[in-house]
Design a protein around this motif. Structure first.
Motif, PDB file in Angstrom:
ATOM      1  N   ARG A 147       5.867   3.566  -8.581  1.00 55.36           N
ATOM      2  CA  ARG A 147       5.093   4.597  -9.372  1.00 55.36           C
ATOM      3  C   ARG A 147       4.142   4.414  -9.038  1.00 55.36           C
ATOM      4  NH1 ARG A 147       7.560   2.613 -13.585  1.00 55.36           N
ATOM      5  NH2 ARG A 147       6.010   2.555 -14.341  1.00 55.36           N
ATOM      6  N   GLN A 148       3.309   3.400  -9.554  1.00 52.87           N
ATOM      7  CA  GLN A 148       1.334   3.276  -9.319  1.00 52.87           C
ATOM      8  C   GLN A 148       0.813   2.954  -7.478  1.00 52.87           C
ATOM      9  OE1 GLN A 148       0.846  -0.035 -11.806  1.00 52.87           O
ATOM     10  NE2 GLN A 148       0.640   1.482 -13.368  1.00 52.87           N
ATOM     11  N   LYS A 149       2.225   1.643  -7.136  1.00 49.78           N
ATOM     12  CA  LYS A 149       1.494   2.068  -4.922  1.00 49.78           C
ATOM     13  C   LYS A 149       2.447   2.804  -4.288  1.00 49.78           C
ATOM     14  CE  LYS A 149      -0.751  -1.804  -5.361  1.00 49.78           C
ATOM     15  NZ  LYS A 149      -1.914  -2.937  -4.518  1.00 49.78           N
ATOM     16  N   GLU A 150       3.478   3.230  -5.227  1.00 53.88           N
ATOM     17  CA  GLU A 150       3.988   4.780  -4.373  1.00 53.88           C
ATOM     18  C   GLU A 150       5.272   4.068  -2.835  1.00 53.88           C
ATOM     19  OE1 GLU A 150       1.860   8.392  -3.712  1.00 53.88           O
ATOM     20  OE2 GLU A 150       0.553   7.955  -5.207  1.00 53.88           O
ATOM     21  N   ILE A 151       5.230   2.930  -3.831  1.00 47.84           N
ATOM     22  CA  ILE A 151       6.039   2.284  -2.348  1.00 47.84           C
ATOM     23  C   ILE A 151       7.362   2.332  -2.298  1.00 47.84           C
ATOM     24  CG2 ILE A 151       4.435   0.720  -1.963  1.00 47.84           C
ATOM     25  CD1 ILE A 151       5.381  -1.217  -3.913  1.00 47.84           C
ATOM     26  N   LYS A 152       8.263   1.981  -0.675  1.00 45.49           N
ATOM     27  CA  LYS A 152       9.862   2.245  -1.249  1.00 45.49           C
ATOM     28  C   LYS A 152      10.279   0.827  -1.534  1.00 45.49           C
ATOM     29  CE  LYS A 152       8.945   6.201   2.104  1.00 45.49           C
ATOM     30  NZ  LYS A 152       7.399   5.710   1.859  1.00 45.49           N
ATOM     31  N   VAL A 153      10.920   0.596  -2.340  1.00 39.21           N
ATOM     32  CA  VAL A 153      11.851  -0.335  -2.946  1.00 39.21           C
ATOM     33  C   VAL A 153      13.367  -0.654  -2.472  1.00 39.21           C
ATOM     34  CG1 VAL A 153      12.360  -2.726  -4.386  1.00 39.21           C
ATOM     35  CG2 VAL A 153      10.020  -0.965  -4.112  1.00 39.21           C
TER      36      VAL A 153
ATOM     37  N   ASP B 129       0.879  -0.946   0.091  1.00 38.99           N
ATOM     38  CA  ASP B 129      -0.168   0.086   0.034  1.00 38.99           C
ATOM     39  C   ASP B 129       0.491   1.348  -0.193  1.00 38.99           C
ATOM     40  OD1 ASP B 129      -2.251   1.194   0.072  1.00 38.99           O
ATOM     41  OD2 ASP B 129      -3.136   0.481   2.003  1.00 38.99           O
ATOM     42  N   LYS B 130       0.597   2.483   0.236  1.00 39.85           N
ATOM     43  CA  LYS B 130       0.706   3.633  -0.490  1.00 39.85           C
ATOM     44  C   LYS B 130       1.903   3.894   0.677  1.00 39.85           C
ATOM     45  CE  LYS B 130       0.300   8.453  -1.194  1.00 39.85           C
ATOM     46  NZ  LYS B 130      -0.383   9.546  -1.340  1.00 39.85           N
ATOM     47  N   GLY B 131       3.186   3.843   0.599  1.00 43.38           N
ATOM     48  CA  GLY B 131       4.297   4.156   2.358  1.00 43.38           C
ATOM     49  C   GLY B 131       4.872   3.251   2.707  1.00 43.38           C
TER      50      GLY B 131
END
Length: 164
Positions: free
Chosen positions: A92-98, A30-32
């Motif tokens: 990009r789409q989910k705005e997650i940090k990888v 999820d985002k973040g």
């Protein structure tokens, strides 16, 4: 709560681990949130690296560096375009940090150590679909991790290779 999950994905670049990655992105991320790509290598040609990182693994590698072939070569891993595309899109789409982290040693033990080291809330891994005999003889990484992990573990099976 969105934005505070630490999700690990065991990645050996096999079809089953790529399915696990996609499942984690679709169902957990999820985002973040942080998505940790965890790769365990059984050995290394560089003994000094083994001594240096054998206990806690490599430094954390952000997605921007994970894309670089020179960085991957440094760790003895081939760049996998399919995995990179999946991670870029999810980022990009989910705005997650990888972030990626490499470990050296026995996959069973190192995945359990990674859970504690990275303070993961969940680990997702693929299943190779070993027969009962092979699982007994070779040992199952998934069985070991499920039994010894200190967080929930989700096993994603390949629907094609697990048909009866």
């Amino acid at each position: 709560m969105p934005g505070d999950m630490k999700i690990g994905v065991a990645m050996d670049f096999s079809k089953s681990s790529k399915l696990a990655l996609q499942w984690a992105i679709d169902n957990l991320a999820d985002k973040g949130d942080f998505l940790y790509i965890i790769h365990v290598k059984s050995d290394s040609a560089d003994e000094s690296r083994d001594v240096l990182w054998t206990t806690h693994g490599s430094p954390l590698i952000p997605l921007t560096e994970f894309r670089e072939p020179e960085i991957m070569k440094k760790y003895g891993v081939q760049t996998d375009i399919e995995v990179l595309d999946t991670l870029d899109t999810a980022s990009r789409q989910k705005e997650i940090k990888v972030v990626t982290k490499f470990y050296w040693g026995d996959a069973r033990e190192k995945l359990c150590e990674a859970i504690e080291d990275l303070k993961l809330d969940s680990l997702v891994m693929g299943s190779r679909g070993l027969s009962t005999i092979k699982r007994i003889l070779l040992g199952s990484v998934t069985n070991y991790v499920m039994s010894n992990a200190v967080c929930p573990v989700t096993i994603v099976k390949d629907p094609i290779s697990h048909k009866h």
